[in-house]
Design a protein around this motif. Structure first.
Motif: not given
Length: 100
Positions: A32-37, A39, A41, A43, A63
């Protein structure tokens, strides 16, 4: 996700875990953190829902595959739905089964 033709697209949680580990992620929080980095969506709750075959979308699957640098076929499979029940009907005093 249900597709036409009586098949369900399902996620194999064990295979997903194996892909995650092969890609160097120790847990889904790291994914989830890598997905946030990146960009994206995607979670943590969504990832857990996907692994549990709860509600998810194609966009979320895409994603997840981007983050894990994999193909959906690495952890997705098709499950056939149970066939429709055969309803008995009576013709000329004889009960026969025909597809519902």
């Amino acid at each position: 996700i249900t597709k036409g033709g009586g098949c369900m697209i399902r996620i194999d949680a064990e295979k997903l875990r194996e892909v995650r580990e092969r890609r160097g992620f120790s847990n889904y929080e790291a994914v989830a953190e890598k997905a946030k980095q990146m960009g994206l969506d995607l979670g943590l709750a969504t990832i857990y829902n996907m692994a549990a075959n709860k509600n998810w979308t194609r966009d979320k699957l895409e994603s997840l595959c981007l983050v894990l640098a994999c193909d959906p076929r690495d952890f997705v499979y098709f499950e056939r739905e149970a066939p429709k029940a055969i309803a008995p009907i009576q013709l000329n005093g004889v009960t026969e089964n025909i597809p519902a």
